[in-house]
Design a protein around this motif. Structure first.
Motif, PDB file in Angstrom:
ATOM      1  N   LEU A 186       1.397   6.636  -6.933  1.00  0.00           N
ATOM      2  CA  LEU A 186       0.286   7.492  -7.340  1.00  0.00           C
ATOM      3  C   LEU A 186       0.671   8.959  -7.238  1.00  0.00           C
ATOM      4  O   LEU A 186       0.408   9.753  -8.147  1.00  0.00           O
ATOM      5  N   GLY A 187       1.319   9.320  -6.122  1.00  0.00           N
ATOM      6  CA  GLY A 187       1.758  10.705  -5.963  1.00  0.00           C
ATOM      7  C   GLY A 187       2.761  11.111  -7.029  1.00  0.00           C
ATOM      8  O   GLY A 187       2.685  12.216  -7.589  1.00  0.00           O
ATOM      9  N   LEU A 191       0.822  -1.208   0.000  1.00  0.00           N
ATOM     10  CA  LEU A 191       0.000   0.000   0.000  1.00  0.00           C
ATOM     11  C   LEU A 191       0.858   1.261   0.000  1.00  0.00           C
ATOM     12  O   LEU A 191       0.575   2.219  -0.737  1.00  0.00           O
ATOM     13  N   GLU A 192       1.922   1.288   0.785  1.00  0.00           N
ATOM     14  CA  GLU A 192       2.770   2.476   0.858  1.00  0.00           C
ATOM     15  C   GLU A 192       3.412   2.771  -0.491  1.00  0.00           C
ATOM     16  O   GLU A 192       3.450   3.924  -0.937  1.00  0.00           O
ATOM     17  N   SER A 193       3.900   1.726  -1.168  1.00  0.00           N
ATOM     18  CA  SER A 193       4.528   1.920  -2.478  1.00  0.00           C
ATOM     19  C   SER A 193       3.510   2.389  -3.501  1.00  0.00           C
ATOM     20  O   SER A 193       3.805   3.245  -4.341  1.00  0.00           O
ATOM     21  N   GLN A 194       2.293   1.837  -3.448  1.00  0.00           N
ATOM     22  CA  GLN A 194       1.255   2.259  -4.393  1.00  0.00           C
ATOM     23  C   GLN A 194       0.897   3.725  -4.180  1.00  0.00           C
ATOM     24  O   GLN A 194       0.687   4.468  -5.142  1.00  0.00           O
ATOM     25  N   GLU A 195       0.811   4.154  -2.913  1.00  0.00           N
ATOM     26  CA  GLU A 195       0.515   5.561  -2.638  1.00  0.00           C
ATOM     27  C   GLU A 195       1.636   6.461  -3.148  1.00  0.00           C
ATOM     28  O   GLU A 195       1.379   7.536  -3.714  1.00  0.00           O
ATOM     29  N   THR A 196       2.890   6.028  -2.969  1.00  0.00           N
ATOM     30  CA  THR A 196       4.025   6.803  -3.467  1.00  0.00           C
ATOM     31  C   THR A 196       3.986   6.898  -4.985  1.00  0.00           C
ATOM     32  O   THR A 196       4.192   7.970  -5.560  1.00  0.00           O
TER      33      THR A 196
END
Length: 203
Positions: A169-170, A162-167
């Motif tokens: 996306l940003g 999840l953290e990598s996906q959020e990064t």
């Protein structure tokens, strides 16, 4: 093939055996230069050299001039093979004649985290009070374009937590805003031509 790292081998031969791509031309691929908004976001063009002997260092200096990289940052850059499997040492000689040609890639080889902000790392000017970020704008632009290319082409290993996906996306949003500015388009025009997907992240 993963992007070159410090563990990637150096090319050891004095003269390179050039593979045929465009007869009599040595092509140095660039990820970014000041006119990159005119080109595809993951390919900022190239420099072409014909007939003669060129050291890797000479080619790096020529690429740096085109990209606006200051001499103080030259040691961070190097040439890699087209498949990103090996680095060329600065004294490597490319011999280009009518029957030979090759593509090499101008890349940032040395980079350390937190080199891009005064909060964590900085360099001194002539006077100790003149603190500046370690990396300047053109070098950061090149690093961003190189990382963008590695990500889009699937050469960057990205975990899908999840953290990598959020990064990701940003960074995708930041990238589209950047492309919009480079191409002098409004964001809606950029969104019609740019798409990021999980498949690209996987390669």
């Amino acid at each position: 093939m993963p992007p070159t790292s410090e563990d990637s081998p150096l090319i050891g031969d004095s003269f390179d055996s050039l593979s045929s791509t465009s007869s009599g031309t040595l092509c140095v691929h660039l990820y970014h230069h000041p006119n990159s908004f005119q080109l595809a976001p993951d390919s900022a063009g190239s420099l072409n050299f014909t007939y003669g002997d060129y050291t890797a260092e000479q080619l790096c200096v020529a690429a740096a001039k085109v990209c606006g990289i200051l001499p103080v940052y030259h040691p961070l850059f190097s040439l890699a093979t087209e498949d990103l499997s090996c680095w060329y040492p600065p004294n490597h000689v490319f011999r280009v004649d009518e029957s030979c040609s090759k593509v090499v890639v101008y890349r940032i080889r040395f980079f350390f985290p937190n080199w891009f902000g005064l909060q964590n790392s900085y360099r001194f000017g002539p006077a100790n009070s003149q603190e500046k970020p370690v990396l300047d704008g053109p070098t950061l632009d090149y690093l961003f374009a190189q990382s963008r290319s590695d990500f889009i082409s699937g050469q960057m290993d990205v975990s899908l937590n999840l953290e990598s996906q959020e990064t990701c996306l940003g960074l995708a949003v930041l990238d589209m805003l950047r492309i919009s500015k480079e191409r002098k388009q409004n964001l809606e025009e950029t969104l019609r031509t740019m798409r990021f997907s999980q498949n690209k992240a996987k390669g």
